[in-house]
Design an enzyme around this catalytic site. Structure first.
Site, PDB file in Angstrom:
ATOM      1  N   ASP A 268      -1.371   1.716  -4.189  1.00  0.00           N
ATOM      2  CA  ASP A 268      -2.231   0.621  -4.650  1.00  0.00           C
ATOM      3  C   ASP A 268      -3.670   1.084  -4.855  1.00  0.00           C
ATOM      4  O   ASP A 268      -4.562   0.272  -5.093  1.00  0.00           O
ATOM      5  CB  ASP A 268      -2.166  -0.577  -3.710  1.00  0.00           C
TER       6      ASP A 268
ATOM      7  N   ASP B  92      -6.069   2.188  -3.033  1.00  0.00           N
ATOM      8  CA  ASP B  92      -7.212   1.895  -2.163  1.00  0.00           C
ATOM      9  C   ASP B  92      -7.538   3.075  -1.252  1.00  0.00           C
ATOM     10  O   ASP B  92      -8.548   3.043  -0.537  1.00  0.00           O
ATOM     11  CB  ASP B  92      -7.011   0.602  -1.372  1.00  0.00           C
TER      12      ASP B  92
ATOM     13  N   ASP C 230      -3.081   6.618  -3.193  1.00  0.00           N
ATOM     14  CA  ASP C 230      -1.850   6.002  -2.719  1.00  0.00           C
ATOM     15  C   ASP C 230      -1.418   4.936  -3.729  1.00  0.00           C
ATOM     16  O   ASP C 230      -2.123   4.687  -4.713  1.00  0.00           O
ATOM     17  CB  ASP C 230      -2.016   5.479  -1.290  1.00  0.00           C
TER      18      ASP C 230
ATOM     19  N   SER D 169       0.828  -1.202   0.000  1.00  0.00           N
ATOM     20  CA  SER D 169       0.000   0.000   0.000  1.00  0.00           C
ATOM     21  C   SER D 169       0.868   1.259   0.000  1.00  0.00           C
ATOM     22  O   SER D 169       1.573   1.531  -0.960  1.00  0.00           O
ATOM     23  CB  SER D 169      -0.953  -0.036   1.188  1.00  0.00           C
TER      24      SER D 169
END
Length: 541
Positions: free
Chosen positions: A298, A300, A296, A145
């Site tokens: 990734d 999410d 961010d 992440s």
């Protein structure tokens, strides 16, 4: 067993030549200090699965750890009655993410599962969507992440498309511990690489769920969105969603558009960190953007900037909830216990169900009931679920589209997101939220601060009486302490993903009319500053 003997045994069982050589070199050098760090214990499932630095040994992310994690997951799924079921694997663009995804696929296929792998680095919400869309028993996402470049991670999703919750996480940990030498784990190349159709189906589902047609096409086309993927994997999917929803293409931060695991333009690839959105703010100013959005790595999570001001996660959560409520969306609205209280006030005003959950979307996403399913959830750390029927996790892409739709509606009436925040403050009071966040090298600093707080919590904050509640006594238990008084609230907890101690601060300031909003914001900031100082003293940090 000495750390040198443990390292030799690990190296003998390590299936990856490079990782094995890394450990052998430390043994040959007699570097027991570094070996102690790497063999201090296995990675554990925290708030968001396994996560740690890329390094050989059990306390890092490497091929052996991933092999054992996949084998443990396979054993647990088999015991749970899912032998031979489907598993879908996704990955981001971090160092070794594709390798770890393919290692996982080979191990799961070797255990007899029908494994499908997403075709290229894709956002985490696409993997969450794919689990249910493909009818799988589980999903694996290789991502860290928003962690620093040297980290990677391994998130596990169950058949409902949601992250693990206890006791499954502890049971899988036990299954991983029971796996034999990593080099002896059976593998198979009998897994299927997927095409682009899953991502396309995700895009269509997000757009369908948010129904852009409720906003006239001419209004949508009049919005300028500045955007950054922050060197992550969100750009292509986000652009596809915006195109399908009838928006002009977002204007991107060119330096951060393409995936780059080194994240060269930011100190930390986390929109919450100071300086992370500087390039986005500069771009937004140059192009006169209606709204600026950062995802961010990734994708999410997302952050929102308006007129040079970065909104807090609580402000965006309140705006999105208010937007859905005004659209007539009814059901359960949920937030984590460290998030602000505005959502509770909004749901009370609209007569819909509110749920407060432990920290983490694995809890938020399960907050609905059969009669009142979850329709919106958020956490203050920039995570939002505006389409929980699509991805059963936080989703920065659908949130970005929702923010753009709201900004378009407001622009059509000559208002902005900031204007709507002022209106909400007049209607419900100003909910000012902030953080005291302490990053540490020595984790004992965190445990010591929590012990001091539990032993002697403050009885007054901002000059008001507060009552302390140790949330370890709640069901489920949470390693946190809540301090609550009249118009003041603090929740203190260790981060589940980073070496940080966090105190989540909130003060509620009454607002009597439009003219009083500016003064209320000033008072709120002053009180947050005072709370930071008082809590720093209470925690001894």
């Amino acid at each position: 067993m000495s750390v040198l003997d443990a390292a030799r045994a690990w190296a003998a069982a390590d299936p990856h030549p490079g990782d094995r050589a890394e450990v052998e070199a430390l043994v040959a050098a007699g570097d027991t200090a570094e070996l102690e760090r790497r063999f201090s214990g296995p990675l554990t499932f925290g708030t968001a699965g396994l996560r740690g630095p890329l390094r050989a040994g059990p306390a890092g992310m490497n091929a052996a750890v991933v092999t054992r994690a996949a084998a443990g997951l396979a054993a647990w799924l088999t015991r749970a009655g899912h032998a031979g079921g489907g598993v879908v694997v996704g990955f981001d663009a971090r160092h070794r993410s594709d390798e770890f995804a393919h290692v996982s696929a080979a191990v799961l296929a070797g255990a007899g599962f029908a494994v499908q792998v997403l075709p290229r680095p894709l956002p985490t919400p696409v993997l969450s969507f794919a689990v249910r869309h493909l009818g799988c028993a589980a999903g694996v996402m290789v991502t860290a992440s928003h962690n620093p470049p040297q980290d990677n991670g391994y998130k596990v999703y169950l058949a409902d498309g949601a992250q693990l919750v206890p006791p499954a996480d502890r049971e899988i940990e036990a299954a991983i511990a029971a796996v034999g030498p990593a080099r002896e784990v059976p593998t198979s190349d009998d897994w299927l690489p997927l095409g682009d159709d899953v991502e396309a189906d995700y895009v269509a589902a997000v757009v369908r769920a948010l129904d852009p047609a409720q906003v006239p096409a001419i209004v949508r086309q009049g919005v300028t969105v500045a955007y950054t993927a922050m060197h992550g994997v969100g750009a292509a999917t986000t652009r596809a969603v915006f195109a399908a929803a009838g928006f002009a293409p977002p204007v991107g931060v060119a330096e951060q558009e393409a995936p780059d695991p080194a994240f060269p333009t930011v100190a930390f690839p986390n929109p919450e960190e100071p300086g992370a959105v500087d390039l986005l703010q500069d771009l937004s100013s140059r192009v006169g953007a209606t709204v600026a959005i950062a995802e961010d790595p990734d994708a999410d999570r997302c952050s929102v900037v308006v007129d040079g001001r970065q909104l807090t996660g609580d402000e965006v959560g309140g705006l999105l909830a208010d937007w859905l409520l005004r659209r007539g969306v009814r059901g359960t609205y949920a937030s984590s216990l460290v998030s602000g209280s505005l959502l509770h006030a909004l749901t009370q005003a609209h007569g819909v169900r509110f749920a407060e959950t432990p920290t983490g979307f694995k809890w938020i996403i399960r907050a609905g009931t059969d009669d009142e399913p979850l329709v919106f959830g958020y956490e203050e750390a920039l995570g939002y679920a505006v389409t929980p029927g699509v991805a059963r996790d936080k989703d920065g892409i659908s949130a970005a589209l929702a923010v753009a739709l709201l900004a378009a509606e407001l622009k059509a009436s000559g208002r902005s997101l900031l204007d709507r925040l002022d209106e909400l403050a007049v209607e419900h009071g100003l909910f000012a939220t902030g953080q005291l966040s302490v990053r540490v090298e020595d984790l004992s600093v965190i445990s010591g601060a929590m012990a001091r707080l539990r032993a002697g919590p403050p009885t007054r904050l901002l000059g008001r009486e507060v009552t302390a509640t140790d949330l370890l006594t709640e069901d489920p238990p949470v390693d946190a302490v809540r301090l609550l008084g009249d118009g003041v609230r603090v929740v203190v907890r260790p981060s589940g993903t980073e070496p940080k101690l966090k105190a989540y601060l909130e003060t509620v300031v009454p607002v009597h009319d439009d003219a009083g909003v500016i003064a209320a914001r000033g008072r709120g900031e002053d009180e947050l500053d005072q709370l930071r100082a008082e809590m720093a003293a209470a925690l001894g940090v």
